[in-house]
Scaffold this active site. Structure first.
Site, mmCIF file in Angstrom:
data_model
loop_
_atom_site.group_PDB
_atom_site.id
_atom_site.type_symbol
_atom_site.label_atom_id
_atom_site.label_comp_id
_atom_site.label_asym_id
_atom_site.label_seq_id
_atom_site.Cartn_x
_atom_site.Cartn_y
_atom_site.Cartn_z
ATOM 1 N N TYR A 159 -5.309 36.004 3.784
ATOM 2 C CA TYR A 159 -4.000 36.498 4.237
ATOM 3 C C TYR A 159 -3.041 35.323 4.380
ATOM 4 C CZ TYR A 159 -0.347 38.911 6.752
ATOM 5 O OH TYR A 159 0.870 39.446 7.108
ATOM 6 N N ASP A 257 -3.096 26.491 4.082
ATOM 7 C CA ASP A 257 -2.382 27.380 4.992
ATOM 8 C C ASP A 257 -2.910 27.140 6.399
ATOM 9 O OD1 ASP A 257 -1.376 29.389 6.555
ATOM 10 O OD2 ASP A 257 -1.629 30.970 5.069
ATOM 11 N N LYS A 284 3.550 29.957 13.675
ATOM 12 C CA LYS A 284 2.954 30.255 14.987
ATOM 13 C C LYS A 284 3.299 29.223 16.060
ATOM 14 C CE LYS A 284 -0.130 33.434 13.044
ATOM 15 N NZ LYS A 284 -0.181 34.847 13.315
HETATM 16 N N1 PMP Z 1 -0.760 32.703 6.965
HETATM 17 C C1 PMP Z 1 -1.724 32.939 7.866
HETATM 18 C C2 PMP Z 1 -3.030 32.250 7.744
HETATM 19 C C3 PMP Z 1 -1.493 33.814 8.923
HETATM 20 O O1 PMP Z 1 -2.463 34.052 9.817
HETATM 21 C C4 PMP Z 1 -0.248 34.456 9.030
HETATM 22 C C5 PMP Z 1 0.069 35.439 10.146
HETATM 23 N N2 PMP Z 1 -0.957 35.945 10.852
HETATM 24 C C6 PMP Z 1 0.718 34.186 8.052
HETATM 25 C C7 PMP Z 1 0.439 33.295 7.041
HETATM 26 C C8 PMP Z 1 2.063 34.842 8.107
HETATM 27 O O2 PMP Z 1 2.776 34.413 9.193
HETATM 28 P P1 PMP Z 1 3.963 35.333 9.813
HETATM 29 O O3 PMP Z 1 3.305 36.515 10.440
HETATM 30 O O4 PMP Z 1 4.639 34.422 10.775
HETATM 31 O O5 PMP Z 1 4.826 35.706 8.660
#
Ligand code: PMP
Length: 460
Positions: A159, A257, A284
């Site tokens: 994700y 990521d 985050k």
């Molecule tokens: N990458 C990872 C690994 C995530 O866990 C998340 C959100 N949980 C995102 C990208 C996307 O971030 P956002 O919800 O701030 O768009």
């Protein structure tokens, strides 16, 4: 949809939840008039209805019925200092007095970036956006711009947010045998599938085969240093180092990521594995609770964003680098120093051990995975290594996981409904032990349900 009511224990848990959270239920009915299905964020919805929270303070949440919870979700990991931290509030309020965002350059932008560059060895310069989604979107875009290639290799079940490229294989095709093929829901353009290459997490051989064959098409590999939504489990030894070697060998960029995992090590989780990615995607915690995303990395790659570049990437955004986010973010990062990272991770280990013991002593073969301040419970007999492992076990245990989450709420623990538990710095061993006690009680309450519905999870 859940089928809780088919078992007596399920009926009892839901009944107690409804009794405890009547006002939430009424809010939800009203919300359904104005929000599709009564909600606006997939991750915060669960059945029969989500708890409506009114206030957060430290590591506690207070709902609209007057109930108190230990917050073990922390806005899906972003609130590493918990709610309403006095220092974060102070800088945010002080910025509010001066205006939230001034639509111009500001000192805080380079001061926040300077902190990230000093903290994360591979980050030489930074660009800001407003979500992790934007971070991975621009990480992929700059990789394409830099290499002149279009393909992206991502992991099955990985994700990386909500943009179209990131939505390919967010869930594995778990019924099939053999290697996963790129797939996406019908609302993602079909044309894009030809540019996405998929490998299972922890499978370097497949990455090698794909890179060997398609190195002239692939701009970058994007991977997490611990798999998050795909199952919150660690990479196998040598996986990330191998990924770095292969990408280097085949002239492909490596995007790490770190949107969620950054909190696990002072310089980002990849530093624990001693690797140097080309680009990192962040989000985050770096916004101190406010919406944020950022990418950082090698200067020569990041230069594509510079207005001095002869052909710069168009990167804008009304709220990019906004003052309030970056003030709160920098205050958070300064407080979340190396010592605090370690302390929180140690508390997480205590929680994991407590959960494991509770499962063992009840004769249940579930797994508790993760690292430090992030953990996840899996209703399966063995440790997962790929997203396919995780989702194959998740489907038959869907109702169990849902009921477990509700029963934890009944006992005052607010966690992510998919079985993820997240720590924040206001927590002490007291909160951890309270959570372990609630977990242990929940396991005991649900044991007869497991006996009746998922007997393969019993040790004897
Ligand atoms: N990458 C990872 C690994 C995530 O866990 C998340 C959100 N949980 C995102 C990208 C996307 O971030 P956002 O919800 O701030 O768009």
């Amino acid at each position: 949809m859940n089928n809780y009511e088919s078992h007596e224990i399920g009926r009892d848990i839901v009944k107690r939840y409804r009794k405890k959270t009547g006002q939430s239920g009424r809010h939800f009915e009203a919300a359904k008039n104005w929000l599709p299905g009564g909600e606006t964020r997939k991750a915060s919805y669960y059945t029969p209805y989500p708890t409506f929270m009114e206030k957060g303070a430290g590591c506690y949440l207070y709902d609209c019925d007057g109930n108190t919870y230990i917050d073990m979700q922390n806005n899906y990991t972003s609130l590493v200092l918990g709610h309403a931290h006095p220092r974060v509030n102070e800088v945010a309020k002080s910025q509010m007095e001066k205006g939230v965002v001034l639509g111009s350059a500001a000192e805080i932008q380079y001061r926040h970036a300077e902190h990230l560059c000093n903290r994360i060895p591979c980050v030489e310069t930074v660009r800001y956006g407003n979500s992790g989604t934007e971070a991975t979107l621009f990480a992929m875009r700059v990789a394409r711009g830099f290499t002149g290639k279009e393909g992206i290799l991502k992991m099955d079940g990985g994700y990386h947010g909500m943009h179209d490229y990131a939505q390919v294989n967010i869930f594995p095709k778990f019924k099939e045998e053999g290697l996963p093929e790129p797939w996406a829901e019908p609302w993602i353009p079909r044309n894009l599938l030809k540019d996405i290459y998929i490998a299972p997490y922890n499978d370097l051989e497949t990455v090698k085969d794909i890179l060997k064959k398609h190195k002239d098409q692939i701009a970058a590999v994007i991977v997490e240093p611990m798999f998050s939504a795909g199952g919150m489990f660690l990479p196998e030894p040598g996986y990330l180092k191998g990924m770095r070697e292969l990408t280097e060998q085949y002239g492909v960029l490596l995007i790490l990521d770190e949107v969620m995992m950054f909190r696990l090590q002072y310089g980002g989780l990849h530093t624990h594995y001693d690797i140097t990615p080309d680009i990192v995607a962040l989000g985050k915690i770096i916004g101190g609770g406010f919406p944020v995303g950022a990418i950082g990395g090698r200067k020569d790659i990041m230069e594509l964003f510079s207005p001095d570049h002869p052909h710069p990437i168009f990167h804008s955004g009304t709220f990019n680098g906004n003052n309030i986010t970056l003030e709160a973010g920098l205050a958070t990062l300064e407080l979340y120093n190396g010592k605090e990272v370690e302390r929180l991770n140690t508390l997480g280990d205590r929680l994991r051990e407590g959960f494991k013991k509770a499962l063992q002593s009840s004769g249940i073969k579930a797994q508790v995975t993760g690292m430090g301040s992030l953990l996840m419970v899996h209703w399966r007999e063995e440790k997962p290594k790929t997203a396919r492992d995780v989702f194959t076990a998740m489907l038959p245990a869907w109702d169990l996981a849902g009921l477990f989450h509700l029963e934890m709420l009944n006992r005052g623990i607010f966690s992510a409904s998919r079985g993820m538990y997240v720590l924040s710095t206001p927590m002490t061993e007291d909160e951890i032990d309270t959570a372990i006690e609630a977990f242990s009680g929940t396991v005991k309450r649900l044991k007869p349900y497991i006996v009746d519905t998922l007997p393969h999870l019993l040790t004897a």
